[in-house]
Design a protein around this motif. Sequence first.
Motif, PDB file in Angstrom:
ATOM      1  N   GLY A  17       0.938  -0.910   0.334  1.00 50.46           N
ATOM      2  CA  GLY A  17      -0.145   0.159  -0.269  1.00 50.46           C
ATOM      3  C   GLY A  17       0.395   1.265  -0.004  1.00 50.46           C
ATOM      4  O   GLY A  17       0.434   2.387   0.236  1.00 50.46           O
ATOM      5  N   ASN A  18       2.438   0.973  -0.294  1.00 49.97           N
ATOM      6  CA  ASN A  18       2.856   2.169   0.000  1.00 49.97           C
ATOM      7  C   ASN A  18       4.279   2.305  -0.677  1.00 49.97           C
ATOM      8  O   ASN A  18       5.355   2.584  -0.334  1.00 49.97           O
ATOM      9  CB  ASN A  18       2.936   2.882   1.671  1.00 49.97           C
ATOM     10  N   LEU A  19       3.476   1.600  -2.027  1.00 50.34           N
ATOM     11  CA  LEU A  19       5.522   1.395  -2.549  1.00 50.34           C
ATOM     12  C   LEU A  19       5.807   2.599  -3.537  1.00 50.34           C
ATOM     13  O   LEU A  19       7.123   3.190  -3.264  1.00 50.34           O
ATOM     14  CB  LEU A  19       5.085   0.404  -4.108  1.00 50.34           C
ATOM     15  N   GLY A  20       4.741   4.064  -3.981  1.00 48.10           N
ATOM     16  CA  GLY A  20       5.772   4.969  -3.697  1.00 48.10           C
ATOM     17  C   GLY A  20       6.752   6.046  -2.617  1.00 48.10           C
ATOM     18  O   GLY A  20       6.923   7.173  -3.083  1.00 48.10           O
ATOM     19  N   ALA A  21       6.651   5.308  -1.469  1.00 45.36           N
ATOM     20  CA  ALA A  21       7.018   6.034   0.005  1.00 45.36           C
ATOM     21  C   ALA A  21       8.503   5.573  -0.407  1.00 45.36           C
ATOM     22  O   ALA A  21       8.518   4.031  -0.641  1.00 45.36           O
ATOM     23  CB  ALA A  21       6.332   6.008   0.709  1.00 45.36           C
TER      24      ALA A  21
END
Length: 295
Positions: free
Chosen positions: A198-202
């Motif tokens: 859920g947080n691949l972009g972070a």
Amino acid sequence: MQQIKNIIASRISEDGLIETGVKGVQVFRATQSIPCVPAVYEPCVVAIVSGSKEAILDGERFVYDNRHYLCCPMSMPVKAGTPTASAENPLYGVFVSLDARIMSELSIEMENAVGSMVQDRSVSNVQGIKLAAWDAEFTDALLRLLKLGQSEMDSAVLGALRLRELHYAILKGEAGSFARQAFGAGNAIARSIAHVSGNLGAAISIDEMAARAGMSRAVFHRKFKQVTTMSPIQFVKTMRLNNAAMKIAAGMTVNEAATDVGYISPSQFSREFKRLYGQSPRQWSEGHRVPMAVA
């Protein structure tokens, strides 16, 4: 099972995925051979009633058809495709998103009903995904669920109940012990994987993942690899690159895809992409415009 195939065939007239009217349940058809390409399986069950599909997880190949369905209780970066599909031998199947709340509730209820449940000893030797034999309860629950699509009112009123019934059949079936491990309250690795997905972009650090799991870095690394076959660093990188490959194949530009999955340096993204897939992102963009949803 023939009834399930007939229902799917009557509702879908072209290749791809379509909704059934019950949230999280889709049916699909494929009539062309698609080689295994990067994909990300979110928690799901994929059941094939005609033809066969393939999934590859860290080099291990899983082929499933109307004898075994695929159970993937955690987000997994895989390669998947329909290499044997053709107009003469169409692939028909059902995709069911696993609802974490339902799976957790049922797991607790099942344990409360019978006391401490015996764990399948083979589970420790299975990582990431598992093939489970079709049984009578799974087949009946899936048929009852798909029949709802014949009535919008039935889908609205009974959809949640029939979906819960299917989840229960999965937990009672051959993949049940495996799935309960993933959705159990104590599975810190599964929760860590859900956070990554859920947080691949972070920015994601292994130390942060270990801290979230309440483990030392060394223990977390060992347990993570037992569950996924990959080290945490390899898992995060593969999740990002597989997601990027899917986005590029769906029409997103290379730079947009790289940024979307957390890469700051375009050159680093290109190097790691080519190392994993043997092609630059731009070469991939030119040669892999495929229906990823079916793959």
